[in-house]
Design an enzyme around this catalytic site. Sequence first.
Site, PDB file in Angstrom:
ATOM      1  N   GLU A 158      38.541 -80.830  97.302  1.00  0.00           N
ATOM      2  CA  GLU A 158      39.833 -80.138  97.371  1.00  0.00           C
ATOM      3  C   GLU A 158      39.645 -78.700  97.844  1.00  0.00           C
ATOM      4  O   GLU A 158      40.433 -78.179  98.629  1.00  0.00           O
ATOM      5  CB  GLU A 158      40.564 -80.171  96.026  1.00  0.00           C
ATOM      6  CG  GLU A 158      40.763 -81.559  95.426  1.00  0.00           C
ATOM      7  CD  GLU A 158      41.362 -82.578  96.376  1.00  0.00           C
ATOM      8  OE1 GLU A 158      42.126 -82.185  97.259  1.00  0.00           O
ATOM      9  OE2 GLU A 158      41.039 -83.780  96.233  1.00  0.00           O
ATOM     10  N   GLU A 212      45.134 -80.765  97.235  1.00  0.00           N
ATOM     11  CA  GLU A 212      44.632 -79.484  97.729  1.00  0.00           C
ATOM     12  C   GLU A 212      45.697 -78.436  98.016  1.00  0.00           C
ATOM     13  O   GLU A 212      45.486 -77.562  98.868  1.00  0.00           O
ATOM     14  CB  GLU A 212      43.828 -79.750  99.008  1.00  0.00           C
ATOM     15  CG  GLU A 212      44.683 -80.174 100.238  1.00  0.00           C
ATOM     16  CD  GLU A 212      44.753 -81.669 100.471  1.00  0.00           C
ATOM     17  OE1 GLU A 212      44.561 -82.429  99.516  1.00  0.00           O
ATOM     18  OE2 GLU A 212      45.017 -82.072 101.618  1.00  0.00           O
ATOM     19  N   ASN A 213      46.842 -78.440  97.326  1.00  0.00           N
ATOM     20  CA  ASN A 213      47.903 -77.455  97.583  1.00  0.00           C
ATOM     21  C   ASN A 213      47.309 -76.052  97.742  1.00  0.00           C
ATOM     22  O   ASN A 213      46.431 -75.661  96.984  1.00  0.00           O
ATOM     23  CB  ASN A 213      48.884 -77.436  96.414  1.00  0.00           C
ATOM     24  CG  ASN A 213      49.228 -78.819  95.943  1.00  0.00           C
ATOM     25  OD1 ASN A 213      49.797 -79.585  96.682  1.00  0.00           O
ATOM     26  ND2 ASN A 213      48.826 -79.144  94.725  1.00  0.00           N
ATOM     27  N   ALA A 254      43.215 -85.809  93.062  1.00  0.00           N
ATOM     28  CA  ALA A 254      43.588 -84.397  93.054  1.00  0.00           C
ATOM     29  C   ALA A 254      44.313 -84.067  94.343  1.00  0.00           C
ATOM     30  O   ALA A 254      44.376 -84.897  95.253  1.00  0.00           O
ATOM     31  CB  ALA A 254      42.343 -83.534  92.934  1.00  0.00           C
ATOM     32  N   GLU A 312      40.972 -85.781 106.210  1.00  0.00           N
ATOM     33  CA  GLU A 312      40.310 -86.521 105.129  1.00  0.00           C
ATOM     34  C   GLU A 312      38.902 -86.983 105.509  1.00  0.00           C
ATOM     35  O   GLU A 312      37.968 -86.838 104.724  1.00  0.00           O
ATOM     36  CB  GLU A 312      41.175 -87.697 104.671  1.00  0.00           C
ATOM     37  CG  GLU A 312      42.513 -87.279 104.051  1.00  0.00           C
ATOM     38  CD  GLU A 312      42.391 -86.306 102.881  1.00  0.00           C
ATOM     39  OE1 GLU A 312      41.273 -86.117 102.354  1.00  0.00           O
ATOM     40  OE2 GLU A 312      43.411 -85.708 102.497  1.00  0.00           O
ATOM     41  N   GLU A 320      52.252 -84.296  99.061  1.00  0.00           N
ATOM     42  CA  GLU A 320      51.670 -85.093 100.131  1.00  0.00           C
ATOM     43  C   GLU A 320      51.876 -86.578  99.822  1.00  0.00           C
ATOM     44  O   GLU A 320      51.626 -86.993  98.692  1.00  0.00           O
ATOM     45  CB  GLU A 320      50.167 -84.823 100.270  1.00  0.00           C
ATOM     46  CG  GLU A 320      49.603 -85.508 101.503  1.00  0.00           C
ATOM     47  CD  GLU A 320      48.113 -85.238 101.735  1.00  0.00           C
ATOM     48  OE1 GLU A 320      47.500 -84.487 100.963  1.00  0.00           O
ATOM     49  OE2 GLU A 320      47.589 -85.805 102.693  1.00  0.00           O
TER      50      GLU A 320
HETATM   51  N1  B3K Z   1      45.187 -85.078 100.046  1.00  0.00           N
HETATM   52  C1  B3K Z   1      45.286 -85.695  98.754  1.00  0.00           C
HETATM   53  C2  B3K Z   1      45.807 -87.084  98.788  1.00  0.00           C
HETATM   54  C3  B3K Z   1      47.256 -87.204  98.762  1.00  0.00           C
HETATM   55  C4  B3K Z   1      47.680 -88.647  98.599  1.00  0.00           C
HETATM   56  C5  B3K Z   1      49.115 -88.805  98.723  1.00  0.00           C
HETATM   57  N2  B3K Z   1      49.560 -90.167  98.527  1.00  0.00           N
HETATM   58  C6  B3K Z   1      43.997 -85.689  98.029  1.00  0.00           C
HETATM   59  C7  B3K Z   1      42.805 -85.536  98.861  1.00  0.00           C
HETATM   60  O1  B3K Z   1      42.457 -86.366  99.671  1.00  0.00           O
HETATM   61  O2  B3K Z   1      42.182 -84.536  98.759  1.00  0.00           O
HETATM   62 ZN    ZN Z   2      41.242 -85.071 100.779  1.00  0.00          ZN
END
Ligand code: B3K
Ligand code: ZN
Length: 878
Positions: free
Chosen positions: A303, A269-270, A267, A325, A127
């Site tokens: 996450e 969240e994959n 972190a 987010e 991401e």
């Molecule tokens: N979704 C990721 C953030 C990714 C940032 C990329 N530059 C972490 C989070 O917000 O959970």
């Molecule tokens: Zn997030």
Amino acid sequence: MRDAQPSTVYLKDYRQPDYLVDSTRLRFELEPNSTLVESRLAVRRNPAAGEGLPPLRLDGVDLELISVAMDGVPLSKEEYTCHAEGLIIPVHRAEFTLEIHNRIDPERNTSLEGLYLSNGMYCTQCEAEGFRKITYYPDRPDVMSRFTTTIVASKDYPVLLSNGNEIERGEVDADRHFVTWEDPFAKPAYLFALVAGKLEKVEDHFTTMSGREVTLQIFTEAKNIGKCAHAMRSLKAAMRWDEEVYGREYDLDIFMIVAVDHFNMGAMENKGLNIFNSACVLASPETATDAAFQRIESIVAHEYFHNWSGNRVTCRDWFQLSLKEGFTVFRDAEFSADMNSRAVKRIEDVSMLRTSQFAEDAGPMSHPVRPDSYMEISNFYTLTVYEKGAEVVRMIHTLLGSEGFRRGSDLYFERHDGCAVTCEDFVAAMEDANGVDLKQFRRWYSQAGTPVLEIDDDYDSAGKRYTLTVRQSCPATPGQSEKLPFHIPLKLGLLAADGSELALDSEGTKETVLEVTAAEQVFVFENIPERPLPSLLRGFSAPVKVRYGYTPAQLRLLMRADTDAFNRWDAGQRLAFGALAQLQRDYRAGTELQLQPELLEAYRSVLQQEDLDPALVAEMLTLPSAQTLAEEADIIDAEAIIAARKFTERALAEALYEELLQTYQRLDHDKPYRPVADDIAERRLKNTALAYLCITEREEALQLADSQFASATNMTDSAAALAALVNRGDDQRASTVLHDFYERWKEDDQVVELWLSVQSSSPRRGTLEAVRALMAHPAFELTNPNRVRSVIGAFANRNFEQFHQADGSGFRFLAEQVIALDKLNPQIAARLVTPITRWKKYTEGPREKMHAALQSVMDAGQLSADLYEVVSKSLKTD
Ligand code: B3K
Ligand code: ZN
């Protein structure tokens, strides 16, 4: 590194993808300098995107292309176009398979985007647009595909992980083995993950609400295996909470977390394989502070919550980032509030919002919660998108109530499961589930800037009528000169002169939410028996600034008697703010500084309230930070802010010395360490008292810190004593404790980072030289973002006094580091430069020096797209 003048992407230009990818089969042969990536994509024309067969455009950056084949037929170089940012392939059939082979170099990847090595372990960060650094792909969140991933590696990497469930493993030859993973859920490429390394794991289990068994695993290097228990506990609590509060159940058989030392943020969240910055997952009482324990709890939850708010329902495009987010931050904040003290959590979050997000909203990078354009999306992982986005969701919650909000979230998840959607879809689900109209409310997504509410009141004693007049406005922000009125929930109560709550209507309601929708609006309360004192914006019910002419006596009444804990704290902040503003004026006028008696008495009363949550007392005893004072000022006079704040802290510490000492002694007991709210609260107050006591630099106080440092059995107390002695007292004592601390903890990465940041954030004279020396210390590594944040970030963001030295040396230092860092890690460089982007708000001296430092970054040339966007927008003078 991309073009020095990157192009701008606009929300209004969004188009559906021309092609969809039904399945993605990946095969990795891992080698540090030459990893082979083979991908096989089942591609199909998107019927919703129009007629004909336009060429297929795939994203790809820093890749070495080996071959392309369509339906098994290799394509010659003339049959496609390969350019710096991807591939263009002519298409002749509506459905086909595409096979691409390419090579990448994980070892030289210091940007920490794509596939890279961290301490000999392979890991990924995709991401927002990192997948294109792994292979050619339609790297956009609205292309969702089912992934199957085979990882082939030397047996020196025993653990091979990817998303979903493991379906096969075996030997390739005597030295190499493989594992194949299959993720049954279609997902965008940004949720792809791969990890390979010599890792240990802790394992646990969770039974979901429908009775399914889920295996939970946390992977880390062997030396850290004893630091995973808190994260595991937090994960299980989060899984249960999401079932109870949102009805959301986990959907795979396994959930994995991996701790990685080199990571750009907290972190990621994959799907099924969360990757964490080590600092946001590993903890033990001896090595982690209470703040770290709480941070880990909230990030693990955040996450995990993304599994629904982000993964099952994802974003259509990156302009919608706050869809996942903002909502997920709101969810994790409510989780933390339920696990700990709700009021204290709210105070912490609002302090951060007011200090840093308000400054962002008023600065050169100001943007709406849903931005309209960007050059580099990585620059938009901001406090506005995350924290203000969460406030927007919170306001919907306030307007609809818990049950209405839950109806809305149920409908949202049901309607959009498996889809890539927009902020508009989220609001529409909330409306449809509740039969309400949030048309005007949507402006929170599209208008930037922090609204201001100016509130006047009037009491008609003959008619017993109380009238509140509310005027709203919002300052102009880049690209938005005119703003339309927002829909603002204003929660309030009315207090009688004795501090009791007055009834607002004949039913005896004590608290209400006014819906402010017009530029000017009048609210009338009937049958109010006496002139009331309004307790406004309770719980910070909207991300706005409230102006109301409170007197110090009224603020003291609110501090003592308001039923809303947040507003008790806020009244104290307003009181302190008024006193500090006066002191800044006196400093500028050359008048002798004097402590305001009301402030002293208010702080004395707070210290005497032994029945109050000690964490709340600690918060109430903390003066607004220099950064907050700067944010509130029209023109920032850094010197006056520093002088006023230092004077007040010292005067309070001297005047309240005995009370602070008693508080310290009362709480200085030998309880075994537990990271639970009540104990955290006591430690917080004890250490706040210690910090104040040490400001006096009396030998007795410094000895208390010395003995706490020597006898502490947990890192919270140890670090607090260390900071007190590094910040105050003689240099010799400071260097002795720093030396002892380092010798004891030099093998522990998280503690070393704490040791670095304590030094960089110290107000002690000569800190910049100390920071430069730290950069030459073996513990420092410019390629490790945690180290960079602990040294350079802490100095520039958490050391207002030393960073703002009048000679401009702090600004020049930051510019130098940003230029060097940009060559290695553009994301971190672009973030680090922030403090000098706010130059326009400063008084003349610092303004010119900050501007010159910023200009020197631009003049260095060859900037990454990330840094170029931030610096060029901040240098603009219109
Ligand atoms: N979704 C990721 C953030 C990714 C940032 C990329 N530059 C972490 C989070 O917000 O959970
Ligand atoms: Zn997030």
